[in-house]
Design an enzyme around this catalytic site. Structure first.
Site, PDB file in Angstrom:
ATOM      1  N   ARG A  83       0.840  -1.204   0.000  1.00  0.00           N
ATOM      2  CA  ARG A  83       0.000   0.000   0.000  1.00  0.00           C
ATOM      3  C   ARG A  83       0.874   1.253   0.000  1.00  0.00           C
ATOM      4  NH1 ARG A  83      -4.585   0.065   4.464  1.00  0.00           N
ATOM      5  NH2 ARG A  83      -2.848   0.672   5.781  1.00  0.00           N
ATOM      6  N   LYS A 185      -2.613   6.475   1.440  1.00  0.00           N
ATOM      7  CA  LYS A 185      -2.495   6.859   2.856  1.00  0.00           C
ATOM      8  C   LYS A 185      -1.502   8.011   2.938  1.00  0.00           C
ATOM      9  CE  LYS A 185      -2.880   4.384   7.204  1.00  0.00           C
ATOM     10  NZ  LYS A 185      -4.339   4.434   7.398  1.00  0.00           N
ATOM     11  N   GLU A 221     -16.321   6.267   3.403  1.00  0.00           N
ATOM     12  CA  GLU A 221     -15.724   5.797   4.659  1.00  0.00           C
ATOM     13  C   GLU A 221     -15.713   6.939   5.666  1.00  0.00           C
ATOM     14  OE1 GLU A 221     -11.513   4.896   4.640  1.00  0.00           O
ATOM     15  OE2 GLU A 221     -11.193   6.002   2.802  1.00  0.00           O
TER      16      GLU A 221
END
Ligand SMILES: *Cc1c(COP(=O)(O)O)cnc(C)c1O
Length: 344
Positions: A83, A185, A221
């Site tokens: 990620r 992220k 989210e």
């Protein structure tokens, strides 16, 4: 047996506590240096560093903990490495190689083994890998030099004093643009969420539910956790979108639902209008694994889940217990999920 630090594990909060070692490696002249552990927690960087001017910074979040049989382990670090690679590419940062990422994480945890809370305390060692542009940048472009670091901090039990289902509001702010940066992220996704979360707290809500910015009809989210829903006939549903962060906890829970609990699980678009059809709702992330959501408030309209405001719903609870059992070594883990750390 290594001596543990004298910490009141059960009463730790979620905050920064300096531990003994951290890992640091620099990227310069087009290559990563070897890097290694250091005791220096403070950084000196130029006032014009890329991270300070144009927010070129990405991070990961994971945990180390002690299993029932006393081993120190971490959970699926390879997925955090992958990620972070996606995050780096999107922000024109160099990729820190996957094997080196995992090695740096294990090394940092091992060096801070005295801070890994004992089994049964409910506390964990939170692990924060991150990378930032360190060289001066004034014309808008990627930095030439970067630093990759990993630090750790012990954190307390998430459900201190028992489970308290969350109350969430549908936010009027958007989190991520279609084709933007919602799926990586990066600190930039958090900077812009701070106003929304402070406002939510001021209004008495625990979290914001963000909708898709394109149509504002679909569930995305919260600022830092993915949603998981359970239908009235026990099927697990998770929202599908290109602008949500692919939570490793959520992906693991979906696999647990199918392979351990024999449940159906589906990743698909979830409309705000269908929320009343669900029996259970939870938030997935490394910090809590799953926090149950008791209520979603959409501009005064309350959507209450059957689990209520006092406990986890039955499916959420089974998912939580199975995944934490896998993590703690009381339930057999799928190959490669639980990675042992050798303490120094
Ligand atoms: C980190 C994060 C999550 C949770 O991901 P995990 O890998 O499960 O910890 C969810 N949403 C956002 C926006 C995040 O930054």
């Amino acid at each position: 047996m290594m001596e543990k630090k004298n910490i009141d594990w059960a009463n730790l909060g979620f905050g920064y506590i300096k531990t003994d070692y951290r890992f640091a490696a620099n990227y310069k002249d087009g290559a990563w240096e070897e890097g290694g552990l250091t005791q220096e927690a403070n950084l000196v960087i130029n006032e014009c560093a890329g991270v300070l001017q144009y927010a070129q910074t990405i991070f990961e979040g994971m945990k180390a903990y002690t299993t029932a049989d006393g081993r120190i382990v971490t959970f699926r670090p390879d997925l955090n490495a992958e990620r972070m690679e996606q995050s780096a590419k999107r922000l024109e940062m160099p990729v820190f190689p996957k094997e080196k990422f995992v090695e740096a994480v294990l090394k940092t945890i091992g060096a801070n083994a005295a801070y890994v809370p004992p089994y049964g305390s409910g506390a964990t060692l939170y692990v924060r890998p991150f990378m930032f542009g360190s060289s001066p940048v004034i014309g808008v472009k990627p930095a030439d030099e970067y630093q990759f670091r990993v630090f750790t901090t012990p954190v307390g039990p998430y459900f201190k004093g028992g489970v308290k289902p969350l109350t969430i509001r549908v936010s009027d702010f958007d989190r991520a643009a279609p084709r933007g940066t919602g799926h990586i992220k990066a600190g930039l996704n958090y900077a812009m969420s701070l106003h929304a979360i402070v406002d939510a707290h001021n209004q008495g809500y625990d979290e914001n539910m963000y909708l898709d910015a394109g149509t504002r009809t679909k569930v995305e989210e919260t600022g830092g956790a993915n949603f998981l829903f359970v239908t009235k006939d026990g099927k697990v549903v998770t929202p599908k979108s290109d602008s949500i962060l692919p939570s490793i906890t959520r992906r693991s829970l979906v696999q647990v639902a199918k392979e351990y609990l024999g449940l159906e699980a589906e990743e698909r678009e979830v409309y705000l209008e269908e929320l009343p059809d669900f029996a259970e709702c939870g938030l997935c992330g490394t910090a809590a694994v799953i926090s149950p959501v008791g209520k979603v408030v959409d501009h005064g309209r309350e959507i209450c889940f059957a689990g209520g405001m006092t406990e986890m719903g039955p499916v959420t609870k089974k998912l939580y217990e199975t995944l934490t059992g896998i993590q703690m070594g009381t339930i057999k883990a799928p190959e490669g999920w639980v990675v042992e750390v050798k303490s120094r």
